[in-house]
Design a protein around this motif. Structure first.
Motif, PDB file in Angstrom:
ATOM      1  N   LYS A  10      -6.567   6.922  -7.053  1.00  0.00           N
ATOM      2  CA  LYS A  10      -7.751   6.445  -6.345  1.00  0.00           C
ATOM      3  C   LYS A  10      -7.347   6.044  -4.925  1.00  0.00           C
ATOM      4  O   LYS A  10      -6.429   5.252  -4.739  1.00  0.00           O
ATOM      5  CB  LYS A  10      -8.385   5.240  -7.046  1.00  0.00           C
ATOM      6  CG  LYS A  10      -8.534   5.389  -8.554  1.00  0.00           C
ATOM      7  CD  LYS A  10      -9.223   6.660  -8.997  1.00  0.00           C
ATOM      8  CE  LYS A  10      -9.134   6.827 -10.505  1.00  0.00           C
ATOM      9  NZ  LYS A  10      -9.399   8.175 -10.949  1.00  0.00           N
ATOM     10  N   ILE A  11      -8.024   6.610  -3.929  1.00  0.00           N
ATOM     11  CA  ILE A  11      -7.704   6.364  -2.521  1.00  0.00           C
ATOM     12  C   ILE A  11      -8.874   5.628  -1.885  1.00  0.00           C
ATOM     13  O   ILE A  11      -9.996   6.136  -1.857  1.00  0.00           O
ATOM     14  CB  ILE A  11      -7.451   7.684  -1.766  1.00  0.00           C
ATOM     15  CG1 ILE A  11      -6.318   8.474  -2.430  1.00  0.00           C
ATOM     16  CG2 ILE A  11      -7.148   7.414  -0.294  1.00  0.00           C
ATOM     17  CD1 ILE A  11      -6.210   9.911  -1.941  1.00  0.00           C
ATOM     18  N   LEU A  12      -8.621   4.425  -1.367  1.00  0.00           N
ATOM     19  CA  LEU A  12      -9.626   3.652  -0.648  1.00  0.00           C
ATOM     20  C   LEU A  12      -9.281   3.699   0.832  1.00  0.00           C
ATOM     21  O   LEU A  12      -8.248   3.189   1.251  1.00  0.00           O
ATOM     22  CB  LEU A  12      -9.667   2.208  -1.144  1.00  0.00           C
ATOM     23  CG  LEU A  12      -9.852   2.012  -2.653  1.00  0.00           C
ATOM     24  CD1 LEU A  12      -9.924   0.526  -2.985  1.00  0.00           C
ATOM     25  CD2 LEU A  12     -11.075   2.748  -3.164  1.00  0.00           C
ATOM     26  N   LEU A  13     -10.135   4.326   1.618  1.00  0.00           N
ATOM     27  CA  LEU A  13      -9.907   4.484   3.050  1.00  0.00           C
ATOM     28  C   LEU A  13     -10.796   3.488   3.795  1.00  0.00           C
ATOM     29  O   LEU A  13     -12.012   3.674   3.889  1.00  0.00           O
ATOM     30  CB  LEU A  13     -10.229   5.909   3.483  1.00  0.00           C
ATOM     31  CG  LEU A  13     -10.198   6.193   4.983  1.00  0.00           C
ATOM     32  CD1 LEU A  13      -8.797   6.010   5.535  1.00  0.00           C
ATOM     33  CD2 LEU A  13     -10.722   7.575   5.274  1.00  0.00           C
ATOM     34  N   GLU A  58     -10.950  20.402  -1.520  1.00  0.00           N
ATOM     35  CA  GLU A  58     -11.439  20.573  -2.894  1.00  0.00           C
ATOM     36  C   GLU A  58     -11.380  19.287  -3.712  1.00  0.00           C
ATOM     37  O   GLU A  58     -11.144  19.307  -4.929  1.00  0.00           O
ATOM     38  CB  GLU A  58     -10.656  21.683  -3.622  1.00  0.00           C
ATOM     39  CG  GLU A  58     -10.763  23.040  -2.965  1.00  0.00           C
ATOM     40  CD  GLU A  58     -12.181  23.607  -2.963  1.00  0.00           C
ATOM     41  OE1 GLU A  58     -12.988  23.233  -3.828  1.00  0.00           O
ATOM     42  OE2 GLU A  58     -12.479  24.431  -2.078  1.00  0.00           O
ATOM     43  N   ALA A  59     -11.604  18.137  -3.079  1.00  0.00           N
ATOM     44  CA  ALA A  59     -11.620  16.865  -3.798  1.00  0.00           C
ATOM     45  C   ALA A  59     -12.712  16.874  -4.859  1.00  0.00           C
ATOM     46  O   ALA A  59     -13.802  17.408  -4.646  1.00  0.00           O
ATOM     47  CB  ALA A  59     -11.849  15.718  -2.823  1.00  0.00           C
ATOM     48  N   THR A  60     -12.426  16.254  -5.998  1.00  0.00           N
ATOM     49  CA  THR A  60     -13.389  16.222  -7.100  1.00  0.00           C
ATOM     50  C   THR A  60     -14.291  14.994  -7.052  1.00  0.00           C
ATOM     51  O   THR A  60     -15.342  14.979  -7.688  1.00  0.00           O
ATOM     52  CB  THR A  60     -12.659  16.265  -8.456  1.00  0.00           C
ATOM     53  OG1 THR A  60     -11.686  15.206  -8.498  1.00  0.00           O
ATOM     54  CG2 THR A  60     -11.963  17.599  -8.655  1.00  0.00           C
ATOM     55  N   PHE A  61     -13.880  13.962  -6.314  1.00  0.00           N
ATOM     56  CA  PHE A  61     -14.715  12.762  -6.159  1.00  0.00           C
ATOM     57  C   PHE A  61     -14.642  12.296  -4.722  1.00  0.00           C
ATOM     58  O   PHE A  61     -13.559  12.010  -4.207  1.00  0.00           O
ATOM     59  CB  PHE A  61     -14.248  11.633  -7.089  1.00  0.00           C
ATOM     60  CG  PHE A  61     -15.145  10.417  -7.057  1.00  0.00           C
ATOM     61  CD1 PHE A  61     -16.082  10.209  -8.053  1.00  0.00           C
ATOM     62  CD2 PHE A  61     -15.048   9.485  -6.033  1.00  0.00           C
ATOM     63  CE1 PHE A  61     -16.914   9.099  -8.024  1.00  0.00           C
ATOM     64  CE2 PHE A  61     -15.877   8.370  -5.994  1.00  0.00           C
ATOM     65  CZ  PHE A  61     -16.812   8.177  -6.992  1.00  0.00           C
ATOM     66  N   LEU A  88     -11.633   9.741  -3.615  1.00  0.00           N
ATOM     67  CA  LEU A  88     -11.537   9.219  -2.254  1.00  0.00           C
ATOM     68  C   LEU A  88     -12.814   8.458  -1.930  1.00  0.00           C
ATOM     69  O   LEU A  88     -13.908   9.016  -2.017  1.00  0.00           O
ATOM     70  CB  LEU A  88     -11.355  10.336  -1.233  1.00  0.00           C
ATOM     71  CG  LEU A  88     -11.359   9.833   0.218  1.00  0.00           C
ATOM     72  CD1 LEU A  88      -9.993   9.270   0.600  1.00  0.00           C
ATOM     73  CD2 LEU A  88     -11.765  10.909   1.195  1.00  0.00           C
ATOM     74  N   VAL A  89     -12.654   7.182  -1.566  1.00  0.00           N
ATOM     75  CA  VAL A  89     -13.794   6.355  -1.167  1.00  0.00           C
ATOM     76  C   VAL A  89     -13.555   5.873   0.259  1.00  0.00           C
ATOM     77  O   VAL A  89     -12.571   5.178   0.533  1.00  0.00           O
ATOM     78  CB  VAL A  89     -13.973   5.145  -2.107  1.00  0.00           C
ATOM     79  CG1 VAL A  89     -15.172   4.297  -1.648  1.00  0.00           C
ATOM     80  CG2 VAL A  89     -14.153   5.591  -3.549  1.00  0.00           C
ATOM     81  N   GLU A  90     -14.449   6.271   1.155  1.00  0.00           N
ATOM     82  CA  GLU A  90     -14.408   5.758   2.529  1.00  0.00           C
ATOM     83  C   GLU A  90     -15.248   4.484   2.566  1.00  0.00           C
ATOM     84  O   GLU A  90     -16.404   4.484   2.140  1.00  0.00           O
ATOM     85  CB  GLU A  90     -14.976   6.786   3.502  1.00  0.00           C
ATOM     86  CG  GLU A  90     -14.953   6.305   4.949  1.00  0.00           C
ATOM     87  CD  GLU A  90     -15.545   7.311   5.920  1.00  0.00           C
ATOM     88  OE1 GLU A  90     -15.124   7.315   7.082  1.00  0.00           O
ATOM     89  OE2 GLU A  90     -16.452   8.087   5.516  1.00  0.00           O
TER      90      GLU A  90
END
Length: 203
Positions: A10-13, A58-61, A88-90
């Motif tokens: 999980k990536i929080l940007l 091609e991110a899935t989320f 990925l959540v910006e």
């Protein structure tokens, strides 16, 4: 590469459109013309669009939310946590020292309703008040509509743009390793180190 492989990550940007921790230089997401210590005459760069970049990989989320909207933030983070694979959540976040007010139009009760496009799976939305009604489908295997939404700035979409299922890299890798052990048995490290593929380096 994590996005395209769909690693369970999980990536929080946190995007405040500035390099706040290093004293206010312009950043890859700063708007064109941004006056900062490192761009006294204005930034010449076109800003990165992180969600477009993620969808191109091609991110899935892929999702976006705002730090000050606690209920929305929680719902997006919950959806990201439940997703199997890379999410990925910006998160739009204010920097009150070096870029105060960067997202005021999205947060001010007087402007936010027209400035924001709130996306919810299965619910319709319009890009303009009189525009065509479109039902939002986060599970659409074709990323075209999600990519088009990622390019919008007026109104600014928030919510989950894409949430599709694809095999998770970690699981596939472990399945390969288990299959290799099943076929060949456990490896012999001593045999590997003393085998024909090793060599001695002379001094």
């Amino acid at each position: 590469h994590a996005l395209r492989r769909n690693v369970n990550l999980k990536i929080l940007l946190f995007n405040n459109r500035i390099y706040g921790l290093t004293k206010g230089q312009y950043s890859p997401t700063s708007e064109t013309g941004k006056i900062t210590k490192s761009t006294p005459m204005g930034s010449l760069d076109e800003p990165f669009r992180p969600l477009s970049l993620a969808l191109g990989a091609e991110a899935t989320f892929v999702a976006r939310t705002i730090d000050s909207d606690r209920q929305h933030l929680q719902s997006v983070l919950r959806a990201a946590a439940e997703h199997q694979g890379t999410a990925l959540v910006e998160i739009y976040q204010n920097c009150n020292i070096f870029n105060d007010g960067a997202f005021d139009v999205l947060k001010d009760p007087a402007t936010r309703d027209t400035a924001l496009l709130r996306l919810e799976h299965g619910r319709p939305y319009r890009l303009t008040p009189d525009g065509e009604e479109i039902v939002h489908d986060v599970a659409d295997p074709d990323p075209t509509r999600a990519f088009a939404l990622s390019r919008l700035s007026e109104p600014t979409p928030i919510g989950v743009l894409r949430d599709v299922e694809r095999p998770v890299y970690d699981r596939q890798l472990n399945e390969q390793l288990d299959e290799a052990v099943r076929r060949q048995g456990e490896g012999d490290l001593t045999a590997l180190l003393g085998g024909e593929d090793s060599w001695t380096v002379a001094r």
